[in-house]
Design an enzyme around this catalytic site. Structure first.
Site, PDB file in Angstrom:
ATOM      1  N   LYS A 113       8.449  46.350  53.910  1.00  0.00           N
ATOM      2  CA  LYS A 113       7.100  46.179  54.499  1.00  0.00           C
ATOM      3  C   LYS A 113       6.337  47.504  54.443  1.00  0.00           C
ATOM      4  O   LYS A 113       5.188  47.552  54.011  1.00  0.00           O
ATOM      5  CB  LYS A 113       7.271  45.689  55.942  1.00  0.00           C
ATOM      6  CG  LYS A 113       5.989  45.452  56.677  1.00  0.00           C
ATOM      7  CD  LYS A 113       6.283  44.605  57.915  1.00  0.00           C
ATOM      8  CE  LYS A 113       5.191  44.737  58.951  1.00  0.00           C
ATOM      9  NZ  LYS A 113       5.481  45.767  59.955  1.00  0.00           N
ATOM     10  N   TYR A 153      30.809  36.827  59.184  1.00  0.00           N
ATOM     11  CA  TYR A 153      30.171  36.990  57.862  1.00  0.00           C
ATOM     12  C   TYR A 153      29.146  35.878  57.634  1.00  0.00           C
ATOM     13  O   TYR A 153      27.996  36.132  57.306  1.00  0.00           O
ATOM     14  CB  TYR A 153      31.260  36.961  56.799  1.00  0.00           C
ATOM     15  CG  TYR A 153      30.778  37.132  55.377  1.00  0.00           C
ATOM     16  CD1 TYR A 153      30.296  38.357  54.924  1.00  0.00           C
ATOM     17  CD2 TYR A 153      30.834  36.071  54.472  1.00  0.00           C
ATOM     18  CE1 TYR A 153      29.879  38.523  53.603  1.00  0.00           C
ATOM     19  CE2 TYR A 153      30.425  36.235  53.152  1.00  0.00           C
ATOM     20  CZ  TYR A 153      29.945  37.464  52.721  1.00  0.00           C
ATOM     21  OH  TYR A 153      29.535  37.618  51.412  1.00  0.00           O
TER      22      TYR A 153
HETATM   23  P1  NAD Z   1      31.483  45.305  47.791  1.00  0.00           P
HETATM   24  O1  NAD Z   1      32.245  45.497  49.050  1.00  0.00           O
HETATM   25  O2  NAD Z   1      32.065  45.806  46.521  1.00  0.00           O
HETATM   26  O3  NAD Z   1      30.028  45.946  47.926  1.00  0.00           O
HETATM   27  C1  NAD Z   1      29.339  46.053  49.153  1.00  0.00           C
HETATM   28  C2  NAD Z   1      28.735  47.430  49.238  1.00  0.00           C
HETATM   29  O4  NAD Z   1      27.976  47.543  50.457  1.00  0.00           O
HETATM   30  C3  NAD Z   1      29.803  48.540  49.298  1.00  0.00           C
HETATM   31  O5  NAD Z   1      29.490  49.566  48.384  1.00  0.00           O
HETATM   32  C4  NAD Z   1      29.731  49.034  50.738  1.00  0.00           C
HETATM   33  O6  NAD Z   1      30.138  50.374  50.873  1.00  0.00           O
HETATM   34  C5  NAD Z   1      28.261  48.794  51.053  1.00  0.00           C
HETATM   35  N1  NAD Z   1      27.981  48.683  52.494  1.00  0.00           N
HETATM   36  C6  NAD Z   1      28.562  47.849  53.390  1.00  0.00           C
HETATM   37  N2  NAD Z   1      28.025  48.034  54.607  1.00  0.00           N
HETATM   38  C7  NAD Z   1      27.086  49.000  54.478  1.00  0.00           C
HETATM   39  C8  NAD Z   1      26.179  49.618  55.370  1.00  0.00           C
HETATM   40  N3  NAD Z   1      26.150  49.291  56.676  1.00  0.00           N
HETATM   41  N4  NAD Z   1      25.331  50.563  54.891  1.00  0.00           N
HETATM   42  C9  NAD Z   1      25.352  50.914  53.587  1.00  0.00           C
HETATM   43  N5  NAD Z   1      26.181  50.354  52.694  1.00  0.00           N
HETATM   44  C10 NAD Z   1      27.041  49.408  53.129  1.00  0.00           C
HETATM   45  O7  NAD Z   1      31.164  43.748  47.681  1.00  0.00           O
HETATM   46  P2  NAD Z   1      30.406  42.913  46.561  1.00  0.00           P
HETATM   47  O8  NAD Z   1      31.308  41.827  46.140  1.00  0.00           O
HETATM   48  O9  NAD Z   1      29.837  43.812  45.544  1.00  0.00           O
HETATM   49  O10 NAD Z   1      29.239  42.257  47.412  1.00  0.00           O
HETATM   50  C11 NAD Z   1      27.892  42.681  47.322  1.00  0.00           C
HETATM   51  C12 NAD Z   1      27.003  41.690  48.069  1.00  0.00           C
HETATM   52  O11 NAD Z   1      27.106  40.400  47.468  1.00  0.00           O
HETATM   53  C13 NAD Z   1      27.375  41.521  49.535  1.00  0.00           C
HETATM   54  O12 NAD Z   1      26.190  41.388  50.295  1.00  0.00           O
HETATM   55  C14 NAD Z   1      28.151  40.226  49.555  1.00  0.00           C
HETATM   56  O13 NAD Z   1      28.051  39.587  50.801  1.00  0.00           O
HETATM   57  C15 NAD Z   1      27.452  39.433  48.461  1.00  0.00           C
HETATM   58  N6  NAD Z   1      28.314  38.382  47.896  1.00  0.00           N
HETATM   59  C16 NAD Z   1      29.351  38.706  47.046  1.00  0.00           C
HETATM   60  C17 NAD Z   1      30.148  37.686  46.544  1.00  0.00           C
HETATM   61  C18 NAD Z   1      31.254  37.951  45.552  1.00  0.00           C
HETATM   62  O14 NAD Z   1      31.935  36.999  45.149  1.00  0.00           O
HETATM   63  N7  NAD Z   1      31.500  39.157  45.109  1.00  0.00           N
HETATM   64  C19 NAD Z   1      29.916  36.354  46.917  1.00  0.00           C
HETATM   65  C20 NAD Z   1      28.898  36.082  47.813  1.00  0.00           C
HETATM   66  C21 NAD Z   1      28.090  37.093  48.282  1.00  0.00           C
END
Ligand code: NAD
Ligand code: UDP
Length: 320
Positions: A113, A153
């Site tokens: 925003k 979650y």
């Molecule tokens: P991942 O854990 O590899 O990546 C998540 C990243 O977010 C990490 O680098 C972590 O350090 C960072 N992070 C977490 N909390 C944080 C915070 N408070 N401040 C700053 N950084 C923060 O997981 P991913 O699989 O790459 O997932 C990425 C996104 O995609 C997430 O939002 C997840 O919910 C969504 N997602 C992933 C899948 C999948 O199958 N991989 C499925 C559904 C949704």
């Protein structure tokens, strides 16, 4: 609709040092955008982005986005991916997950925003919970247990979708919401706990393969490059409601284990471990909307995607 190419934009990715976020950063840089990653490394790793650190169009800021996010640069897009995502973290990181889905999404929307930027939310198929409708279309409201172990979650993402739509309606932010189905590929943490990386690690190291229950539950697995292509296409169209991005080819978890044993020529045995509480029995995306809206279709099928992931996971032997 023909999605516009995303180029010459400044794009901030929360969670960009994670599995999906780092692949997204690669793609956006390749398409001549500037990328700013904001990540607190709770589940991410500098290794995922170290090849980008010296790139003139890349910047990394270590920060917890559940706290106020202060950025000096002009920004065209805020892409909010930050959140632990593995079921094994739902207990360990319950409160940080709830905070990043609620406070973190609020802060990321506030930043969009302030900067007059567009906003992109990484949501999840978990908003459908243990689904009673199969496959799951975007119109399905889901079957989530808010007080079960997965509730932290699922509800944080449901809240994130709600506040994203509220900012769209109230503050006229141009928003996108993607509901991501199980995605795998290189750069997933080897000890992440999610099924593809766990089974690959176990099979490569000839360890027992830990099948939850009898392995008859299903998932539909998407290779990360297909997901990132779906993201970029969604950025290039004018559509504010959630869009499923996933590969509709559905497998039982036992079939996945057997495929991985064959691929790795492993001597691993399948062992049954207790089924986690509220584990969805089946999951498969209805991708009719993405096909029509984005002219998108997953290209990498499971055998090919597992093969592409093998080299990465083979570099980890007995790290656990
Ligand atoms: P991942 O854990 O590899 O990546 C998540 C990243 O977010 C990490 O680098 C972590 O350090 C960072 N992070 C977490 N909390 C944080 C915070 N408070 N401040 C700053 N950084 C923060 O997981 P991913 O699989 O790459 O997932 C990425 C996104 O995609 C997430 O939002 C997840 O919910 C969504 N997602 C992933 C899948 C999948 O199958 N991989 C499925 C559904 C949704
Ligand atoms: N699973 C399994 N063994 C493992 C990890 C997971 O059998 O070592 C199962 C899990 O119970 C679920 C499926 O694999 O039914 C997918 O789990 P994952 O953690 O990858 O993601 P989910 O789709 O449940 O969020």
């Amino acid at each position: 609709m023909n999605p516009q190419l995303i180029t010459n934009q400044t794009i901030l990715i929360t969670g960009g040092a994670g599995f999906i976020g780092s692949h997204l950063a690669d793609r956006l840089i390749k398409d001549f955008n500037k990328v700013i990653v904001v990540d607190n490394l709770v589940t991410g790793s500098m290794k995922n982005i170290e090849h980008l650190l010296s790139h003139p169009d890349f910047k990394f800021i270590e920060h917890n986005v559940s706290e106020y996010i202060k950025i000096d640069d002009d920004i065209d897009w805020v892409m909010h991916l930050a959140s632990p995502a593995s079921p094994v973290d739902f207990e360990k990181l319950a409160i940080p997950i709830l905070k990043v889905g609620s406070l973190g999404t609020h802060n990321a929307l506030g930043l969009a925003k302030e900067k007059h930027a567009k906003f992109f939310l990484a949501s999840t198929s978990e908003v459908y919970g243990d689904p009673e409708i199969h496959p799951q279309p975007e119109s399905y409201y889901g079957n989530v247990n808010p007080v079960g172990p997965r509730g932290v979650y699922d509800e944080s993402k449901r809240f994130a979708e709600a506040i994203t739509m509220a900012y769209h309606r109230k503050h006229h932010i141009d928003t996108r919401i993607v509901r991501i189905f199980n995605t795998y590929g290189p750069r997933m943490r080897v000890d992440d706990g999610r099924v593809v990386c766990s089974f690959l690690y176990q099979a490569i190291n000839n360890l027992d393969i830990t099948l939850c229950g009898d392995g008859s539950q299903t998932r539909s697995f998407q290779y990360v490059d297909d997901l990132v292509d779906g993201f970029v296409r969604l950025m290039g169209v004018d559509y504010n409601f959630p869009v499923n991005i996933g590969n509709p080819n559905e497998f039982t978890i036992r079939e996945l284990a057997e495929k991985i044993i064959t691929l790795t020529k492993s001597s691993s045995k399948l062992v049954s471990i207790p089924m986690p509480e509220d584990d969805p029995k089946r999951r498969r995306p209805d991708i009719t909307l993405a096909q029509r809206l984005l002219e998108w279709q997953p290209k990498v099928q499971l055998d090919e995607g597992l093969y592409k992931s093998l080299e990465y996971f083979s570099s980890f032997t007995n790290v656990r």
